[in-house]
Design an enzyme around this catalytic site. Sequence first.
Site, short mmCIF file in Angstrom:
data_model
loop_
_atom_site.label_atom_id
_atom_site.label_comp_id
_atom_site.label_asym_id
_atom_site.label_seq_id
_atom_site.Cartn_x
_atom_site.Cartn_y
_atom_site.Cartn_z
N GLN A 129 0.84 -1.20 0.00
CA GLN A 129 0.00 0.00 0.00
C GLN A 129 0.87 1.25 0.00
O GLN A 129 1.54 1.53 0.99
CB GLN A 129 -0.91 0.01 1.23
N GLY A 130 0.90 1.96 -1.09
CA GLY A 130 1.74 3.16 -1.21
C GLY A 130 0.92 4.43 -1.17
O GLY A 130 0.53 4.96 -2.21
N SER A 132 1.25 7.10 1.94
CA SER A 132 1.99 8.18 2.61
C SER A 132 3.28 8.52 1.86
O SER A 132 3.90 7.66 1.23
CB SER A 132 2.36 7.77 4.03
N GLU A 247 -11.62 0.26 6.68
CA GLU A 247 -10.52 -0.45 7.29
C GLU A 247 -10.44 -0.13 8.78
O GLU A 247 -10.33 -0.99 9.64
CB GLU A 247 -9.24 0.02 6.59
C1 LIG Z 1 3.36 1.62 12.34
C2 LIG Z 1 2.92 2.45 11.18
C3 LIG Z 1 2.42 1.84 10.03
C4 LIG Z 1 2.03 2.60 8.93
N1 LIG Z 1 1.59 1.95 7.81
C5 LIG Z 1 1.33 2.67 6.67
C6 LIG Z 1 0.99 2.01 5.44
O1 LIG Z 1 0.88 0.79 5.37
N2 LIG Z 1 0.79 2.76 4.33
C7 LIG Z 1 0.87 4.10 4.36
O2 LIG Z 1 0.67 4.72 3.33
N3 LIG Z 1 1.19 4.78 5.52
C8 LIG Z 1 1.42 4.09 6.67
N4 LIG Z 1 1.76 4.75 7.84
C9 LIG Z 1 1.87 6.21 7.82
C10 LIG Z 1 0.75 6.95 8.61
O3 LIG Z 1 -0.44 6.92 7.90
C11 LIG Z 1 1.26 8.39 8.85
O4 LIG Z 1 2.37 8.30 9.68
C12 LIG Z 1 0.22 9.28 9.51
O5 LIG Z 1 -0.85 9.54 8.63
C13 LIG Z 1 0.81 10.60 10.02
O6 LIG Z 1 1.61 11.24 9.06
P1 LIG Z 1 3.07 11.74 9.44
O7 LIG Z 1 3.78 10.60 10.05
O8 LIG Z 1 3.65 12.34 8.23
O9 LIG Z 1 2.88 12.84 10.55
P2 LIG Z 1 2.56 14.39 10.33
O10 LIG Z 1 1.34 14.50 9.49
O11 LIG Z 1 3.77 15.10 9.90
O12 LIG Z 1 2.19 14.83 11.78
C14 LIG Z 1 3.14 15.23 12.79
C15 LIG Z 1 2.37 15.63 14.04
O13 LIG Z 1 1.54 16.76 13.76
C16 LIG Z 1 0.20 16.48 14.07
N5 LIG Z 1 -0.68 17.14 13.09
C17 LIG Z 1 -0.59 17.15 11.74
N6 LIG Z 1 -1.59 17.83 11.19
C18 LIG Z 1 -2.36 18.26 12.21
C19 LIG Z 1 -3.56 19.00 12.29
N7 LIG Z 1 -4.22 19.46 11.21
N8 LIG Z 1 -4.08 19.24 13.51
C20 LIG Z 1 -3.45 18.76 14.64
N9 LIG Z 1 -2.32 18.08 14.61
C21 LIG Z 1 -1.79 17.82 13.42
C22 LIG Z 1 0.08 14.97 13.97
O14 LIG Z 1 -1.01 14.48 14.74
C23 LIG Z 1 1.43 14.53 14.50
O15 LIG Z 1 1.39 14.50 15.89
C24 LIG Z 1 2.13 4.01 8.98
C25 LIG Z 1 2.62 4.64 10.14
C26 LIG Z 1 3.00 3.88 11.24
C27 LIG Z 1 3.54 4.58 12.45
#
Ligand SMILES: Cc1cc2nc3c(=O)[nH]c(=O)nc-3n(C[C@H](O)[C@H](O)[C@H](O)COP(=O)(O)OP(=O)(O)OC[C@H]3O[C@@H](n4cnc5c(N)ncnc54)[C@H](O)[C@@H]3O)c2cc1C
Lengths: 396, 368
Positions: A129-130, A132, A247
């Site tokens: 799944q691509g 992020s 999901e």
């Molecule tokens: C174990 C694990 C498995 C994963 N598996 C997948 C996968 O299979 N496929 C995939 O595509 N992705 C996957 N992800 C990625 C996941 O979907 C993202 O990490 C998540 O959506 C958050 O994005 P980010 O890490 O870039 O954090 P950011 O978006 O950069 O956020 C950083 C911080 O800012 C806060 N923040 C951001 N925007 C706001 C807002 N508007 N209001 C308040 N706070 C905010 C967030 O809550 C966080 O605390 C996985 C992540 C983890 C940890």
Amino acid sequence: MDIDLSPQELEFRREFRTWLEHNIPENWEPREARGQSHHESWELRRDFERRMGRDGWLGVAWPEEYGGRGATLMEQVIYQEELARSEAPGLAGHVGLQMVGPILMEVGTDEQRARFLPPILRGEEVWYQGFSEPNAGSDLAGLQTRAVLDGDEWVISGQKVWGGFAEFADWGAVLVRTDPDVPKHKGISFMVVDMKSPGIDISYIREIHGGSNMNEVFFDGVRVPRDNVISEINDGWNAATRLLTWERGVITLSILVNHEIFWERLREYALANKRGGRRLADIPHIREALAQTYVNIRMMKLANLRWLAHYLKGERPGLETSYMKLYWNSAHKSVSDLALELGGADALELPGSHAAPEGAFPVEWMASRATSILGGTEDIQRNIIAERIYGLPRGS
Amino acid sequence: MNLELSEEQEQLAEGLRELLVGSGDIARVRRFAYDGEDRDGELWEQLVTNGWTTASILEKAGGLGLGFEEAMVIAIESGRGVLHLPLCETLLATRVAGRASNEAGDGLVEKIAEGAGVTLAVGASAGGLNDADDGVQADENGQLTGSLRSVPFGPVAAHCLVEATFPGGQTGLFVVSCEATGVQWRMRQAMDESVPRFDLELRGAASESLFGHTEARDEVERLTDEWRVLLGAQTEGACRRLVEMTADYVKKREQFGRPVGSNQAVKVRVAEMGAAVEKMRAAIYFAALSIEQETEERSLAVAMAKAETGTPGAFVATQAIHTHGAIGYTWEQDVHLFVKRVKSNELLLGAGHEMLGHIADILLDGSP
Ligand SMILES: Cc1cc2nc3c(=O)[nH]c(=O)nc-3n(C[C@H](O)[C@H](O)[C@H](O)COP(=O)(O)OP(=O)(O)OC[C@H]3O[C@@H](n4cnc5c(N)ncnc54)[C@H](O)[C@@H]3O)c2cc1C
């Protein structure tokens, strides 16, 4: 109201439980596997999954016309619970089974269904799944990986991150920008990419517990046939978000059985171990913490069951999945916090240490730190609740 | 599997909500309970004529024949409207009197069918109302002597179920008429004025016993458990309304040129309040179900419902005041009416930590 299982549901459970008892590989060590990288047990997992496919235990939720069992939602929950309870190897094919399969059934073409569905169901083809990207996490719609049409092929360039199984995957379900000139949600398409294509470069990310189950995937001029778009061009966002909500609903319904099992281990641990000459289970603050954690987990389950009652009537999971996500995080974090408290200094040892009573405790604790992030962070879920359930103004 | 209300139960909730809103809703509570106008006989009369007070009476005895799930639904709505009358207590009394299936029980049910309200002075021996109670003793003739503190509604009801010990020391449950000779009520100054509370003093008051020496103890425990669930259900109703009031307020109130609700810090508070309320709902459903189906988990389910509506209830109440700013701290704003009910319900019949202790006993020692 009623929370009993029907005779058919009980029979379904018995059947699957018996199958698992006879088919989980003997050399599978579930507790050691937590925190390890998938490739350390890849062959074993692969074989197990094919065996599940052979005996019709993959895609139980899929309708019979596509080769599934047409299991009811309640049976799906039972299925997930039994998988967890038996501590069977986690399914490498879950992206195909739970996401790509259902979306193809809904919006795929006949050719796409004929090509992709059967191998998913046999446990033969694994999907990645691509979604992020380094600069598109919470704001997923801001993704920048581009796909440009060149003759009969799309040419993809960009970078994805955090998805797992990329190195083993046959296919990728990838969100790409196909129109940069329209509002961000409207220029995204959902594409099928052959993960063995030239131009794809995959690397590992080492996680907090030392294992490597996440990948960085680089696309450099990767060519994809024009027909590999799922749903309409530029309709990828709608398709993807609907599936993410689904999901979040069905997965959190079943995931908590892991916490129930873990809590039971903590209970046994507290009954069997002492600190300062006193049994842990006799120390007042530990008794209260065990009770509170039990309530957290049980309440998460009951809240989910209440919503399940709506889904069983045919409603689709919706905004309430945001509540489920908050409950899940608090249950998961509290049970693993408690594990470390019970184990004390010994709980700070990793699996394999001679001093570790339960090497899984700190691994579980580390893994639980991700629950508030993955699948849409807790902050994003709170925004959804406040803005879309209670109607508070957007922005700022 | 179905952990949700049926359509009929939803309609029941709407029916009571309409009646309470139609009667003046919170303005009426203020008028009668807080501004000390006389007993609200008029609203009680409406509750009686529309069948709410007789909801738990069997159909053949002239009631609606509704079960405990429905009693829970009624309790949710009575919390939502901070109802200032002993409706929940009357339903509980109906149920326990029905289980007695003897003359005293039938007599009480008959009076309820005719419109009488009942309150409850139980819980001392069930870890309930107040450990400082002296308790009440029954003599051979069923005359009661002793005292119990903090009985809700007191003489607002016509009858009272009193927990007292038989001469042999066993627990008993007795019906007393609130105005009988030898019965004295002393009004307290309760924080939640919508539930006036009284100290009860009995001096040889006549009574009828509902149960024999051996059964009463379990019945009192069961009654107390049912009461805990209805208190929790009231809290859920009150809290749900508090979240709605809060969301409405922060959408309208402007500071810095925009609604205060557009600030994320405020959204987080509202979202957490909502999350607490949704969990409460699941908790009381499960507890009500365990009572309706008489499952083995009753004691655990009830303790979880009480714990889950207790501390989280106080959390919602506190957040509601905070998000309203200073106006939420005033008498004039309605928030405090709900806050006081929720906080009181948290402490009555076992607060959160006490319930957690009980849960730990069940889970770790295998006994309640
Ligand atoms: C174990 C694990 C498995 C994963 N598996 C997948 C996968 O299979 N496929 C995939 O595509 N992705 C996957 N992800 C990625 C996941 O979907 C993202 O990490 C998540 O959506 C958050 O994005 P980010 O890490 O870039 O954090 P950011 O978006 O950069 O956020 C950083 C911080 O800012 C806060 N923040 C951001 N925007 C706001 C807002 N508007 N209001 C308040 N706070 C905010 C967030 O809550 C966080 O605390 C996985 C992540 C983890 C940890």
